[in-house]
Design a protein around this motif. Structure first.
Motif, PDB file in Angstrom:
ATOM      1  N   VAL A  33       0.922  -1.006   0.025  1.00 14.14           N
ATOM      2  CA  VAL A  33      -0.020  -0.041   0.040  1.00 14.14           C
ATOM      3  C   VAL A  33       0.877   1.252   0.008  1.00 14.14           C
ATOM      4  O   VAL A  33       2.025   1.448   0.699  1.00 14.14           O
ATOM      5  N   SER A  34       0.322   2.313  -0.548  1.00 14.83           N
ATOM      6  CA  SER A  34       0.978   3.551  -0.809  1.00 14.83           C
ATOM      7  C   SER A  34      -0.148   4.627  -0.096  1.00 14.83           C
ATOM      8  O   SER A  34      -1.022   4.927  -0.609  1.00 14.83           O
ATOM      9  N   ASP A  35       0.166   5.521   1.176  1.00 17.39           N
ATOM     10  CA  ASP A  35      -0.741   6.306   1.576  1.00 17.39           C
ATOM     11  C   ASP A  35      -0.395   7.648   0.682  1.00 17.39           C
ATOM     12  O   ASP A  35       0.653   8.077   0.872  1.00 17.39           O
ATOM     13  N   PHE A  36      -1.411   8.326   0.064  1.00 23.22           N
ATOM     14  CA  PHE A  36      -1.176   9.572  -0.758  1.00 23.22           C
ATOM     15  C   PHE A  36      -2.122  10.639  -0.186  1.00 23.22           C
ATOM     16  O   PHE A  36      -3.211  10.284   0.176  1.00 23.22           O
ATOM     17  N   VAL A  37      -1.737  11.714  -0.035  1.00 25.15           N
ATOM     18  CA  VAL A  37      -2.285  13.052   0.264  1.00 25.15           C
ATOM     19  C   VAL A  37      -1.704  13.945  -0.634  1.00 25.15           C
ATOM     20  O   VAL A  37      -0.557  13.964  -1.070  1.00 25.15           O
ATOM     21  N   CYS A  38      -2.411  15.014  -0.702  1.00 26.31           N
ATOM     22  CA  CYS A  38      -1.969  16.092  -1.287  1.00 26.31           C
ATOM     23  C   CYS A  38      -2.724  17.655  -1.085  1.00 26.31           C
ATOM     24  O   CYS A  38      -3.817  17.339  -0.546  1.00 26.31           O
ATOM     25  N   TYR A  39      -2.111  18.605  -1.207  1.00 33.77           N
ATOM     26  CA  TYR A  39      -2.653  19.944  -1.010  1.00 33.77           C
ATOM     27  C   TYR A  39      -2.302  20.859  -2.167  1.00 33.77           C
ATOM     28  O   TYR A  39      -1.452  20.550  -2.960  1.00 33.77           O
ATOM     29  N   ASN A  40      -3.235  21.907  -2.424  1.00 35.04           N
ATOM     30  CA  ASN A  40      -2.994  22.897  -3.014  1.00 35.04           C
ATOM     31  C   ASN A  40      -1.859  23.474  -3.158  1.00 35.04           C
ATOM     32  O   ASN A  40      -1.561  24.128  -1.829  1.00 35.04           O
ATOM     33  N   LEU A  41      -0.730  23.664  -3.905  1.00 32.86           N
ATOM     34  CA  LEU A  41       0.606  24.174  -3.633  1.00 32.86           C
ATOM     35  C   LEU A  41       0.494  25.612  -3.251  1.00 32.86           C
ATOM     36  O   LEU A  41       1.281  26.176  -2.584  1.00 32.86           O
ATOM     37  N   ASP A  42      -0.574  26.196  -3.699  1.00 33.60           N
ATOM     38  CA  ASP A  42      -0.665  27.921  -3.528  1.00 33.60           C
ATOM     39  C   ASP A  42      -1.352  28.112  -2.317  1.00 33.60           C
ATOM     40  O   ASP A  42      -1.126  29.304  -2.022  1.00 33.60           O
ATOM     41  N   ASP A  43      -2.103  27.221  -1.577  1.00 37.44           N
ATOM     42  CA  ASP A  43      -2.890  27.669  -0.412  1.00 37.44           C
ATOM     43  C   ASP A  43      -3.053  26.080   0.329  1.00 37.44           C
ATOM     44  O   ASP A  43      -3.962  25.371  -0.105  1.00 37.44           O
ATOM     45  N   ARG A  44      -2.178  25.863   1.225  1.00 35.54           N
ATOM     46  CA  ARG A  44      -2.136  24.407   1.809  1.00 35.54           C
ATOM     47  C   ARG A  44      -3.255  24.375   2.849  1.00 35.54           C
ATOM     48  O   ARG A  44      -3.282  23.176   3.299  1.00 35.54           O
ATOM     49  N   ALA A  45      -4.163  25.232   2.866  1.00 35.06           N
ATOM     50  CA  ALA A  45      -5.354  24.848   3.723  1.00 35.06           C
ATOM     51  C   ALA A  45      -6.451  24.286   2.938  1.00 35.06           C
ATOM     52  O   ALA A  45      -7.345  23.602   3.537  1.00 35.06           O
ATOM     53  N   GLU A  46      -6.063  24.098   1.523  1.00 32.27           N
ATOM     54  CA  GLU A  46      -6.839  23.244   0.571  1.00 32.27           C
ATOM     55  C   GLU A  46      -6.280  21.860   0.693  1.00 32.27           C
ATOM     56  O   GLU A  46      -5.165  21.822  -0.079  1.00 32.27           O
ATOM     57  N   TYR A  47      -6.845  20.785   0.817  1.00 29.58           N
ATOM     58  CA  TYR A  47      -6.352  19.548   0.766  1.00 29.58           C
ATOM     59  C   TYR A  47      -7.270  18.526   0.445  1.00 29.58           C
ATOM     60  O   TYR A  47      -8.349  18.699   0.184  1.00 29.58           O
ATOM     61  N   LEU A  48      -6.719  17.374   0.019  1.00 23.68           N
ATOM     62  CA  LEU A  48      -7.701  16.248  -0.573  1.00 23.68           C
ATOM     63  C   LEU A  48      -8.520  15.798   0.635  1.00 23.68           C
ATOM     64  O   LEU A  48      -8.297  15.653   1.850  1.00 23.68           O
ATOM     65  N   SER A  49      -9.951  15.468   0.180  1.00 23.45           N
ATOM     66  CA  SER A  49     -10.975  15.320   1.051  1.00 23.45           C
ATOM     67  C   SER A  49     -11.607  13.831   0.695  1.00 23.45           C
ATOM     68  O   SER A  49     -12.266  13.659  -0.522  1.00 23.45           O
ATOM     69  N   SER A  50     -11.648  13.136   1.544  1.00 27.65           N
ATOM     70  CA  SER A  50     -12.200  11.753   1.668  1.00 27.65           C
ATOM     71  C   SER A  50     -13.677  12.110   1.238  1.00 27.65           C
ATOM     72  O   SER A  50     -14.361  11.360   0.493  1.00 27.65           O
ATOM     73  N   GLY A  51     -14.116  12.433   2.500  1.00 29.90           N
ATOM     74  CA  GLY A  51     -15.509  12.835   2.278  1.00 29.90           C
ATOM     75  C   GLY A  51     -16.344  13.484   1.088  1.00 29.90           C
ATOM     76  O   GLY A  51     -17.261  13.115   0.419  1.00 29.90           O
ATOM     77  N   ARG A  52     -15.740  14.529   0.685  1.00 27.58           N
ATOM     78  CA  ARG A  52     -16.165  15.365  -0.593  1.00 27.58           C
ATOM     79  C   ARG A  52     -15.973  14.181  -1.815  1.00 27.58           C
ATOM     80  O   ARG A  52     -16.978  14.051  -2.420  1.00 27.58           O
ATOM     81  N   THR A  53     -14.852  13.569  -1.967  1.00 25.37           N
ATOM     82  CA  THR A  53     -14.800  12.612  -3.089  1.00 25.37           C
ATOM     83  C   THR A  53     -15.665  11.504  -2.998  1.00 25.37           C
ATOM     84  O   THR A  53     -16.323  11.212  -3.911  1.00 25.37           O
ATOM     85  N   ILE A  54     -15.858  10.873  -1.941  1.00 27.09           N
ATOM     86  CA  ILE A  54     -16.684   9.837  -1.749  1.00 27.09           C
ATOM     87  C   ILE A  54     -18.355  10.395  -2.032  1.00 27.09           C
ATOM     88  O   ILE A  54     -19.132   9.674  -2.794  1.00 27.09           O
ATOM     89  N   ASP A  55     -18.670  11.378  -1.526  1.00 24.46           N
ATOM     90  CA  ASP A  55     -19.687  12.036  -1.631  1.00 24.46           C
ATOM     91  C   ASP A  55     -20.283  12.210  -3.081  1.00 24.46           C
ATOM     92  O   ASP A  55     -21.175  11.661  -3.490  1.00 24.46           O
ATOM     93  N   TYR A  56     -19.313  12.808  -3.794  1.00 25.72           N
ATOM     94  CA  TYR A  56     -19.665  13.088  -5.288  1.00 25.72           C
ATOM     95  C   TYR A  56     -19.527  11.917  -6.089  1.00 25.72           C
ATOM     96  O   TYR A  56     -20.320  11.986  -7.090  1.00 25.72           O
ATOM     97  N   ALA A  57     -18.890  11.032  -5.631  1.00 24.77           N
ATOM     98  CA  ALA A  57     -18.549   9.819  -6.518  1.00 24.77           C
ATOM     99  C   ALA A  57     -19.568   8.769  -6.295  1.00 24.77           C
ATOM    100  O   ALA A  57     -20.086   7.993  -7.374  1.00 24.77           O
ATOM    101  N   GLU A  58     -20.378   8.782  -5.195  1.00 21.93           N
ATOM    102  CA  GLU A  58     -21.455   7.991  -4.728  1.00 21.93           C
ATOM    103  C   GLU A  58     -20.848   6.390  -4.574  1.00 21.93           C
ATOM    104  O   GLU A  58     -21.645   5.378  -4.653  1.00 21.93           O
ATOM    105  N   THR A  59     -19.711   6.292  -4.505  1.00 19.69           N
ATOM    106  CA  THR A  59     -18.938   4.990  -4.124  1.00 19.69           C
ATOM    107  C   THR A  59     -17.889   5.200  -3.247  1.00 19.69           C
ATOM    108  O   THR A  59     -17.421   6.114  -3.332  1.00 19.69           O
TER     109      THR A  59
END
Length: 196
Positions: A33-59
């Motif tokens: 396994v590889s744990d992967f996370v990312c941030y907006n390079l120009d504003d690091r208060a914006e980050y990859l969201s499990s909740g948003r991604t799963i919600d919009y993908a519906e899976t």
């Protein structure tokens, strides 16, 4: 495998991925396994969201064709190739507390969380700013009746990979996961390559 950068077993790294670049993540030996996370390079208060991604993908089973969203509902990257088709976006990165609580270790490894903390520190990311990671190649099942979660050996074999395409400039953190159950009780390296 040409030009792969190697993440040694039970370690992590951080780097920049520019908009339009593609990142290939390779399971070199299989079942790692590889744990992967990312941030907006120009504003690091914006980050990859499990909740948003799963919600919009519906899976919870995210694979080729799925966009991955930030906490601000912006697309950070798209998964454009996937030879495995099963990854996890539910479980938090393993940590010293994980090894103490789940495995009973008295001198626990710092885990993916600690490795990400160390790798991202130079970019100004604090431990509290590390969210749930996209756990590439991790095989997690959920019982539809009870909700019980099980961590099973990854389905990935040697040479399997995913390719992510950045939709904005990103700061990336990645690991070669340190948790026994996640990797079928054998710690192996992860490879990655930036494709322009």
């Amino acid at each position: 495998m040409d030009q792969l950068t190697i993440i040694p077993p039970r370690s992590g790294t951080a780097f920049i991925l520019r908009q339009g670049q593609r990142l290939k993540v390779v399971d070199i030996e299989g079942e790692q396994v590889s744990d992967f996370v990312c941030y907006n390079l120009d504003d690091r208060a914006e980050y990859l969201s499990s909740g948003r991604t799963i919600d919009y993908a519906e899976t919870i089973f995210l694979t080729k064709g799925h966009p991955f969203y930030s906490n601000r509902s912006n697309i950070m990257f798209e998964l454009v190739e996937d030879t495995v088709g099963r990854h996890d976006f539910l479980l938090t990165p393993c940590s010293a507390d994980t090894f103490r609580i789940i495995y009973g270790h008295t001198h626990p490894h710092r885990g993916c969380f600690g490795n990400l903390c160390e790798a991202l520190k130079e970019y100004g990311i604090s431990p509290d700013a590390i969210p749930i990671c996209f756990n590439i190649f991790m095989h997690v099942t959920v019982d539809g009746e009870t909700g019980k979660v099980d961590v099973l050996p990854p389905k990935s074999k040697a040479g399997d990979y995913v390719i992510l395409e950045a939709k904005t400039d990103l700061l990336i953190g990645m690991t070669a996961c340190s948790a026994e159950m996640s990797n079928n009780y054998s710690f192996k390296p992860i490879g990655y390559q930036i494709l322009n």
